[in-house]
Every structure is written in structure tokens, then in C-alpha cells.
Design a protein around this motif. Structure first.
Motif, PDB file in Angstrom:
ATOM      1  N   PRO A 100      -0.975  37.662 -14.361  1.00 31.58           N
ATOM      2  CA  PRO A 100       0.369  36.701 -13.205  1.00 31.58           C
ATOM      3  C   PRO A 100       1.371  38.251 -13.545  1.00 31.58           C
ATOM      4  CG  PRO A 100      -0.375  36.229 -15.770  1.00 31.58           C
ATOM      5  CD  PRO A 100      -1.351  37.252 -15.232  1.00 31.58           C
ATOM      6  N   PHE A 101       2.079  37.477 -12.077  1.00 34.24           N
ATOM      7  CA  PHE A 101       3.170  38.439 -11.118  1.00 34.24           C
ATOM      8  C   PHE A 101       3.930  37.805 -10.622  1.00 34.24           C
ATOM      9  CE2 PHE A 101       0.301  39.323  -7.642  1.00 34.24           C
ATOM     10  CZ  PHE A 101       1.622  39.128  -6.562  1.00 34.24           C
ATOM     11  N   ASP A 102       5.215  37.999 -10.736  1.00 34.13           N
ATOM     12  CA  ASP A 102       6.538  37.238  -9.477  1.00 34.13           C
ATOM     13  C   ASP A 102       6.621  38.482  -8.033  1.00 34.13           C
ATOM     14  OD1 ASP A 102       6.344  34.481  -9.987  1.00 34.13           O
ATOM     15  OD2 ASP A 102       6.959  35.818 -12.176  1.00 34.13           O
ATOM     16  N   PRO A 126       3.883  31.903  -8.792  1.00 36.60           N
ATOM     17  CA  PRO A 126       3.550  33.207  -9.339  1.00 36.60           C
ATOM     18  C   PRO A 126       2.005  33.155  -8.480  1.00 36.60           C
ATOM     19  CG  PRO A 126       2.623  32.055 -11.173  1.00 36.60           C
ATOM     20  CD  PRO A 126       3.537  31.059 -10.939  1.00 36.60           C
ATOM     21  N   ASP A 127       1.148  34.643  -8.882  1.00 31.32           N
ATOM     22  CA  ASP A 127       0.088  35.040  -8.043  1.00 31.32           C
ATOM     23  C   ASP A 127      -0.571  36.086  -9.062  1.00 31.32           C
ATOM     24  OD1 ASP A 127       0.648  34.460  -5.048  1.00 31.32           O
ATOM     25  OD2 ASP A 127       2.532  35.219  -4.937  1.00 31.32           O
ATOM     26  N   ALA A 128      -1.390  36.940  -8.135  1.00 31.66           N
ATOM     27  CA  ALA A 128      -2.620  37.091  -9.025  1.00 31.66           C
ATOM     28  C   ALA A 128      -3.550  38.656  -8.918  1.00 31.66           C
ATOM     29  CB  ALA A 128      -3.528  35.929  -9.296  1.00 31.66           C
ATOM     30  N   PHE A 129      -2.951  39.560  -9.387  1.00 27.40           N
ATOM     31  CA  PHE A 129      -3.192  41.006  -9.449  1.00 27.40           C
ATOM     32  C   PHE A 129      -5.026  40.940  -9.989  1.00 27.40           C
ATOM     33  CE2 PHE A 129       0.141  42.912 -10.470  1.00 27.40           C
ATOM     34  CZ  PHE A 129       1.294  42.837  -9.313  1.00 27.40           C
ATOM     35  N   ALA A 130      -5.421  41.451  -9.385  1.00 24.79           N
ATOM     36  CA  ALA A 130      -6.870  41.359  -9.609  1.00 24.79           C
ATOM     37  C   ALA A 130      -7.101  42.271 -10.860  1.00 24.79           C
ATOM     38  CB  ALA A 130      -7.791  41.918  -8.188  1.00 24.79           C
TER      39      ALA A 130
END
Length: 177
Positions: A100-102, A126-130
């Protein structure tokens, strides 16, 4: 390359957004998440069929490593090599995760100086990095260390002027993969 990022969404939003349960303490906001820190990662538990938000250390330690000393060099995994490189091959098949990241940070070189840029999506995160995760057992103590790496790719048009690489950002409809 992704060397720093931020996540400041409240834990309740992370739980809702990722349909996950918190394993351990609720994550505190981080505006400057750095390699070798313990950070929240979303993993799928195949036994319980649930997503868990778990604390893992950033910097992958392959299961076959003799010690964790090389982890700082393994904060990122190039997407072009995750299926072939021994350090990532098994994790790519069996231990994928969401990070998770913003926002994330990249530095652009201008006249010898490095100018920081905070980059975010327009999704209200929040979004997500692989990511990939791995468990490593310390041969001396028998204790487990759980670590992760962020998968990177070539920069898109929006970020290419800042840096030639960027983290792989997964849209929600790809999170189950």
C-alpha cells in the motif's frame, strides 16, 4: 526505481480498500518509508482465503541466503527479470503481495543537484505497488524474517522526465492476481 514512499491513509481505510484483516499492530502513517524498515504489506493466506495486512521488512532476503546482509540491495525487483532471476523466481510464482502507498518519491538530477518529486495517482488512494515477499529462517536463532521487494518497470510518459524507472502500480481489478 522506488527508494522511498508514503502511506498515510488510516488503518481502517487500508482494511476497507484491500478487504484485508490486520495481522499484528495497526500500521502507523509513514511519510518517508525507507528501505530496511518494517512496513505494511497485503498478503493472501491460501489456508484461510483472506488477505492480511502484515508488517514485513523492506529488502528481500531469499530463502537460500546465508544471512540477511544483501537485503538493502534487493528493495526493488525489475519486472523484466522476476521470472528468471533465482532471488525472485519462486516468490513470483507463490508469494506475490500488494504494497500500500499514497505517494512515492523519485529524484531528478538537475545540474548536479537532486530534486525530489512526490508522485501519486488520482484515485484518492491508497493504491498498491506490485511486490514479492519471502520468509527467511535465521540458521543460528531459528527465527523467521519476512521481507518484501517492490517490482519496478520502465517509466511511463508522466514520470519519464523525472526517472527512467517506476514501481509497478496495480489497479484494483488486478489485486487478486
Amino acid at each position: 526505481m522506488c527508494g522511498r514512499f508514503a502511506f498515510h491513509s488510516p488503518a481502517s481505510l487500508l482494511v476497507d480498500r484491500f478487504a484485508a484483516t490486520i495481522h499484528g499492530d495497526a500500521p502507523a502513517p509513514r511519510y518517508n518509508a525507507a528501505p530496511m524498515q518494517t512496513l505494511p504489506v497485503v498478503r493472501f493466506n491460501p489456508e484461510t482465503k483472506e488477505r492480511r495486512l502484515s508488517p514485513l521488512r523492506w529488502g528481500l532476503v531469499p530463502v537460500w541466503s546465508k544471512d540477511p546482509s544483501g537485503a538493502a540491495k534487493m528493495i526493488n525487483a525489475r519486472a523484466e527479470g522476476v521470472t528468471e532471476r533465482p532471488a525472485y523466481r519462486s516468490a513470483f510464482k507463490k508469494r506475490r503481495c500488494l504494497v500500500p502507498f499514497d505517494a512515492y518519491y523519485e529524484w531528478r538530477k538537475v545540474d548536479g543537484a537532486k530534486i525530489p518529486h512526490a508522485i501519486a495517482t488520482d484515485s484518492n488512494g491508497p493504491d498498491a505497488f506490485a511486490g514479492l515477499w519471502e520468509g527467511w529462517k535465521d540458521p543460528a536463532s531459528g527465527e523467521w524474517l519476512h521481507t518484501f521487494t517492490i517490482i519496478t518497470t520502465e517509466a511511463n510518459d508522466a514520470t519519464r522526465a523525472i526517472h527512467d524507472r517506476m514501481p509497478v502500480i496495480l489497479p484494483p481489478d488486478h489485486w487478486s492476481a
